[in-house]
Structures are given as structure tokens and as C-alpha cells.
Design a protein around this motif. Sequence first.
Motif: not given
Length: 683
Positions: A499-522
Motif C-alpha cells: 500500500s505504501e508503494l501504491d501511495k507513492l505511485l499516486d504521489q509521483v507528480d507531487i514528488w516531481d514538483t518537489i524535485k523541480k522546486k528543490k523543496g526543503p528536506i522537512a
Amino acid sequence: MTKLALKVLVHARELLDQAKFGEAHEIIANFENVESISPEDQLSALLIKARIYNYQVQYEKYIKIYEHAYQMSQDLGLVSESVEALIGKARIAFTGDLNKASTYVKDAERRLNSIADDPSTSMLRSGLLQIKSWILFLKANYNGAAESAQECLKLTKKVKLGNKLDLARAYSLLGWINTYQRNYTKALDYAMKSLECNKELNFGAAIAGNYSLIARIYRFEGDYDQALEYCKQSLSIKELINRNRLDVLQTLAQIYYLKSELNRALKYQQQAITLAEESNIKDQLIQTLFGMSYYYRVIGKHNLTKEYAESSLKLSEKWGSVLEKADALMILINTYIDEGSREKANHYFSRLSELYDQTKDKGDIDISVSFLLSKAYMLKSSTRMRDRVEAQALYKELIDRTSEYALIFSLSSLCDLLLEELSMHNDPNILDEIIPLITKSLEMAEKAHNYFWLAETKLLQAKLALIQMNIEEAKRLMVQAQRIADLHGLNLLAWGISSELDKLLDQVDIWDTIKKKKGPIAERIKLASTNGVLERIQGKRAVEPPESVDEQSTVLLILSEGGVLVFSYPFSNEWKIDEDLFSSFLSAFTSFSTEFFSKGLDRAKFGDDMMLMESISSFSFCYLFKGQTYLAKQKLIKFIEEMQNNSSLWQSLEDHYEASQVLELKESPQLESLITEIFPSNS
């Protein structure tokens, strides 16, 4: 001793050595009724009767007889007999009185040394070494116990001295010691040798005890199916004594705890508590009460945690069980800290500190791990940075200890502290401290065969990869974590990781956005949700089943090499009428299959659907659906297995593949029936 008396006693000993306890007891009982026997013969008969009760593990009876025999031997001035009686009295260790048992052993050693030149003392030396080893084992001095047990085995193996009963006991003792030294291969070898001896003697109670030990070894090795099988075999033997039944019940509780089936773990632990109370087996009662407090802490029921820990603490104090007292104090300290009751925690920590000061200079009892873990946990919960830095130092010290629990708790707690520091200071250099801890945790979990710890740590490693923005690596690590859990029957944990992996696949776009804007580690730490896995590793939270989601089947496809369609079964009307969907999927198949098989993944997203793929022989089975992957994958695997087991269905599939034809549903009513039986209907 008359010739008749000698003949009777020798015959009784022969029957005893053959594990024919009933016959031996009957002979001794008849012999004791003879009016003319001498005090010396009476003492010999008494010692044989005590040995019978000893092998039958009837503690109260044989300790009482040994006390009587000791007094008689003193009155008669017989040194060898007094030594044998003292060795028997020392078995009071199994009722929890280790201090008194140690006193008897020292007295027996002193007396035995006074007749060291007597060649007939070898049997006594063997018995003395055996009980000395057990006492050291019960005090958790496993190296000292092993040394005495090996000497005992050497003496017992002497042809004129040894018999199968004593040999079986020596092997069993070494099996227990090596189990707790984590020498599982040796432990199993000794346990099997003991089992072989006991089977030759047809000694049912000892066979059941061997099965109990073997079950525990397999549980420590992480082979839970084998452990459960040997538990079942042990419980099936009618001669199973209560002490060994308690071992089996606690092993069952531990297995189901590790499998995250907490209700079953609690059921077996409660049975163990009831049996220990009814049988008045003090040391096991203390352990079972503590075990119950631990399980309730995992569940989060703090009132019950404290209730059972207090009961364990009171009995530990009453019966002088120092190690168990320290463990009970530790769990009470931790629970009150979790509740925010620092004053109560301080009270129990003062008691633990006092106990530590009393025992730290004594070589046979070491409670330093419980003391340091409790101290570190209190410092970790402090709001002062100085205390938290000291907690880090203590956890680093504890990582070098041999205790598995200390390793698990210290490594995860240190990671917890460093992640908090990372979140506060946004300093990526802190990751350089965390990564080696994860690596060490993985190594130690694998070495300890603790697959719950291994799978959870692999999941933590995946979350760390997310924090570092290595999303593909995180996916791969989550798949590995789930496979570890699946392989070792940790089904609920495997479902949670899936279920954690399913959740990650659903959140890939969110992670890509954080990566592009170099979001803080927190922000990354918060999204990665590390708290749950860390608390489960620390025993502060149970694995909970994911929330159930209705599964909606989209399409089932069977493709051959190169993405050539062999069979399709659309569940939704959209896929039935939209040929573009089929063609877009087939054109993307090559890239999907590359992602699956080269990156070690087991799922991917295709639009709004989740896609599973399994490769068997020349075929790829693809299942698109909406819902939870873990349950969907079980359906797909079942479908493939049923296909393979049905020779006509599988042959039809291969025939169409070789002819480069698509298998139509109307050609195979069996196939349609199988699909509708396994996969959910969307109607």
C-alpha cells in the motif's frame, strides 16, 4: 548392602536408564516397604526415586526428596550421596531461586573436591556441570553455560558412564544455549541428536520438549512455517509437561507477533499466563506477564501494558529475578514517557538506577542494556538539545552491544533523532550519518534472521531514498521490502508495504514538483512519512491492515514476446469499444516491460489504472485495475497457477501463440469461467 538389595537397586537403575520410569518406581516403592533394609539402602532407594521424579520434571516432589536425602547422607557421613543430593537440591533454579541454587552448587563443588581421587565421582561431576550450566544459562551468562555444558557432554560420552537419558539431556542443554548464542545450525544439530536419543528410549515427554526447542530454533531463524509445525507436533504428544507447553505457547505468541497477527499472539500469551499461574512455574510466569505487557505496548493499550508490567515487577522482586525486574522497570519507564508522565517515569528510573548500582560490579548479572536503553529513551524525550545529544551518544554505545533488542531499538531511535535534526536544520550532511545506520541495521537484521526487522528497515531505506529524491530507487526498495515480507509469511506487513508503494505511485507528480522546486528536506520527510515505520521497528506501534478499497477490474491481457496480443478480456465497456486504448497500451508495452524487468518492479501506473505484470514462460500476463495492488496480485497469481494446472487451457494458449492467433473467449468457455470466478465483476 545385601546381595538382594544390590540386585533390586541395580535393576531399578537399569530401568531408569531405559526411561521405564513406572517400572523403576514400582520396584523402589516395593523395596522401601521391606522392613529390614538398612539406612544406607534406604538412602540409595530415595536417590533413585528422586532421579525418577527429576526426569519426569516433578519439581516439588524431587526437591523435597533430595532435601530428605541430603539430611540422611549428612547423618550417615556419606560424602558422595550428600553431593548427589545437593546437585538435586540445586535444581530449585528451575523454580526461579537462582541464588539458593548457586549456593548448593558451591557446596557440592567443595565436597566433591574433597573426594577428587575417587574414580566413581565422574557421574557426580557430570551432574554438577549440567546444573551449573543451567544456572548460568538462566542468568543469561551463555558463554559460561556453554563451557560447563561442553565439559558435561565430554564426561557423559564416556562409554562406562554415559546413558542415553543423560546424553539426551546434555545435547538438549547445548541446543538451548546455542539457540540464545544465535548459533542456530549448532543448536539444531544438538536438538536433533537429543531427539534421536529420546526416540530410541520412547521417552514421550522429552520428545515433546525437543520439538518445543526445535520450534524455537526455527522461530529464531525466521522459518515460521517450520516453527509452527514443530509447535503442533509438541502439543500433540500427551506426555508434554507444562513447562514445555509454556515454551510452545510463548513461541506461538512470538511467531504471531512477528507476523503482525496480534490478536492470536495475545490469545496464546494469555494461555501461557494461565498455565504458568495454575502450575506455579514462577520464572515462566514472570516472563509471560512481561511478554503480555510488551504486546499491549505495541498495540498502544498503555493501561494494560502497565498492569502486566507491574505484575511482572512484583513477582520479580518477590522471587529475586533481577534481569526480569530490570526489563519490567524499563517497559514501565518507556510507557510513562510515551504518556507524558515524566514524574512517574523518573520514579521507576530511580529504582532501575538503584538496581543497576547494586549489580554492575557482579559478573554474573548484567542489566546494563536495560539501564542504558531506559536512560537514552528518557533523554531522547527531553526538549533540551543537550539531553538529545547525550541520547545519541548512548544509542551509539548500545549499537555495539550483542543484544538484538538493543540493536533494533538503538539503531531505529538514533535514526529517529537524526531525521528530526535533519528536518530542523535542512542539512544534507546529516544523511551521511543516517545511511550507515540503515546499512548496519539491514546487515544485523539479516544476520539475526529477523525478517520483520529486515523488511521494515528496507522500507525505511526506501523512504530515505525518497527524501534524497531518488524516486525510482525508492520504488525498487519498496518492492524488495514487500518480497522479504511475502517470502517469510509476514502477510499483513507485506500488504502494508504494498500500500505504501501504491501511495507513492499516486504521489509521483507531487514528488516531481518537489524535485523541480528543490523543496526543503522537512517537506520531503513529512511526505515520506517515516514516523510509522520507525515506531513499528521500536515496538511502539502495530502493523495495521490498510483500509479496504473496492477493486475495479479494467482488463486482463496475455501477451507474447514483443507485445503481441494472445488473449484479452476487457471488464469495462470503455475497453470493449475503444480500440485506441488497446493500441496505446500495446505500443507502450515495450517500455512498461523494460521498467518491470530491468528495474525489479512489479507494478506501474497506466493512466488512472494500476498495472500488474507477471512473466511466465513465453507469456506476459497483464492485469489493469483500480484498487489495492496486494490483493489484486494474489488474484493474478492464482489465475496464472490455475491456467498452468489446467493442461488443456495452457495447451490452447501455446497453440494460438505458435499460430500467431488471438485466443477468442468463445473458443474457451473454461477460460471465461475461470476469469469470472477469480476477478471481481464491475456490474
